[in-house]
Design an enzyme around this catalytic site. Structure first.
Site, short mmCIF file in Angstrom:
data_model
loop_
_atom_site.label_atom_id
_atom_site.label_comp_id
_atom_site.label_asym_id
_atom_site.label_seq_id
_atom_site.Cartn_x
_atom_site.Cartn_y
_atom_site.Cartn_z
CB SER A 121 -15.90 -4.31 -67.65
OG SER A 121 -15.78 -3.60 -68.88
CG MET A 162 -8.45 2.98 -71.27
SD MET A 162 -9.02 1.28 -71.55
CE MET A 162 -10.72 1.45 -71.04
CG MET A 215 -11.29 1.39 -74.86
SD MET A 215 -11.04 -0.31 -75.43
CE MET A 215 -11.17 -1.19 -73.89
N GLY A 236 -14.93 -8.16 -66.55
CA GLY A 236 -15.73 -8.12 -67.76
C GLY A 236 -16.17 -9.49 -68.19
CG ASP A 254 -13.49 -0.73 -69.85
OD1 ASP A 254 -12.67 -0.18 -69.09
OD2 ASP A 254 -13.92 -1.88 -69.69
CG MET A 272 -4.74 -0.24 -66.45
SD MET A 272 -6.52 -0.59 -66.42
CE MET A 272 -6.66 -1.88 -67.66
CG ASP A 317 -9.96 -2.72 -65.67
OD1 ASP A 317 -10.45 -3.78 -66.08
OD2 ASP A 317 -10.15 -1.62 -66.23
CG HIS A 358 -10.74 2.53 -67.36
ND1 HIS A 358 -10.35 1.23 -67.62
CD2 HIS A 358 -9.60 3.29 -67.45
CE1 HIS A 358 -9.05 1.21 -67.86
NE2 HIS A 358 -8.57 2.44 -67.78
C1 DX5 Z 1 -9.34 -3.22 -70.61
C2 DX5 Z 1 -10.50 -2.67 -69.85
C3 DX5 Z 1 -11.10 -3.63 -68.89
C4 DX5 Z 1 -11.77 -4.81 -69.53
C5 DX5 Z 1 -11.68 -5.97 -68.56
O1 DX5 Z 1 -8.74 -2.20 -71.30
O2 DX5 Z 1 -10.09 -1.55 -69.10
O3 DX5 Z 1 -12.02 -2.97 -68.03
O4 DX5 Z 1 -13.10 -4.57 -69.89
O5 DX5 Z 1 -12.07 -7.12 -69.20
P1 DX5 Z 1 -11.75 -8.58 -68.62
O6 DX5 Z 1 -12.33 -8.63 -67.25
O7 DX5 Z 1 -12.43 -9.46 -69.61
O8 DX5 Z 1 -10.25 -8.72 -68.62
ZN ZN Z 2 -11.46 -0.74 -67.57
#
Ligand code: DX5
Ligand code: ZN
Length: 216
Positions: free
Chosen positions: A8, A68, A37, A197, A35, A137, A175, A66
């Site tokens: 990520s 959000m 958001m 990530g 990601d 998730m 994820d 992804h």
């Molecule tokens: C959270 C994201 C993830 C995030 C994962 O809302 O959808 O993709 O970047 O990060 P790590 O691997 O650090 O948990």
């Molecule tokens: Zn994600």
């Protein structure tokens, strides 16, 4: 079985996204996870189209986007144009998931559907044979660097059971909180795509970490 690591970009150094993309190109990561958001569906804002376009310019791997965001249906054509190869939306954000699935397919890209950890896996049943990917998730969407929710293994097993019963072909992606410690158990549980990530981008040697995640 398909085994994919999708690092990520949220955890990368935003001051040097080109270097992050070049690392991904040189690595065994098959996809790059993006990601998006909106500060409304989730309490955090990440980035939008200009950043996605910049990443697309430098990254040779398919972009696993992804969303959000509320009203994802409004932006599907733009995400496809900006370079998404896989476009995943949250079930919680739409009134008619089937319509959104068809809209994404009509762009000629892969479609994914996802849910937060507090949504029953069973809500996905009507869509499982119509999508390319189901993302479960394993943390609440919104932030990187959170801890993996252990109950996720039961949810993965439940999803696998539905996929089998419906004779569907979709990939399973997870994820949130994925690291070298849980990678092999997740692949053994039948997960196909692991998003990571912080475990990748904060590692001293991200290329080696991606390799180890695929081979442990
Ligand atoms: C959270 C994201 C993830 C995030 C994962 O809302 O959808 O993709 O970047 O990060 P790590 O691997 O650090 O948990
Ligand atoms: Zn994600």
């Amino acid at each position: 079985m398909t085994k994919i690591i999708s690092p990520s970009i949220l955890a990368a150094d935003f001051g040097n996204l080109q270097a992050a993309c070049e690392m991904i190109n040189a690595s065994e990561a098959e996809w790059l996870h993006i990601d998006v958001m909106d500060g409304t569906f989730v309490p955090n804002i990440s980035f939008g189209f200009p950043v996605l376009e910049a990443v697309k310019k430098h990254c040779k791997k398919p972009l696993d986007v992804h969303l959000m965001i509320v009203h994802p249906e409004k932006y599907i054509a733009r995400f496809a144009k900006a370079g998404a190869s896989v476009l995943t939306f949250h079930y919680e954000t739409v009134e008619n998931p089937l319509e959104v699935i068809e809209l994404i397919k009509s762009e000629g890209i892969k479609v994914g559907i996802t849910i937060n950890p507090d949504i029953p896996v069973s809500v996905l049943e009507p869509y499982i044979d119509k999508v390319d990917l189901v993302l479960l998730m394993t943390v609440f969407a919104g932030y990187g660097g959170q801890q993996f929710i252990e109950e996720s293994y039961d949810r993965i097993a439940e999803l696998k059971e539905i996929i089998k019963r419906k004779n569907a072909q979709c990939l399973i992606e997870v994820d949130g909180g994925i690291n070298a410690q849980n990678t092999s158990k997740l692949f053994e549980s039948g997960v196909n795509v692991l998003v990571a990530g912080s475990a990748v981008f904060n590692a001293p040697n991200p290329i080696e970490t991606i390799h180890d995640m695929l081979n442990t």
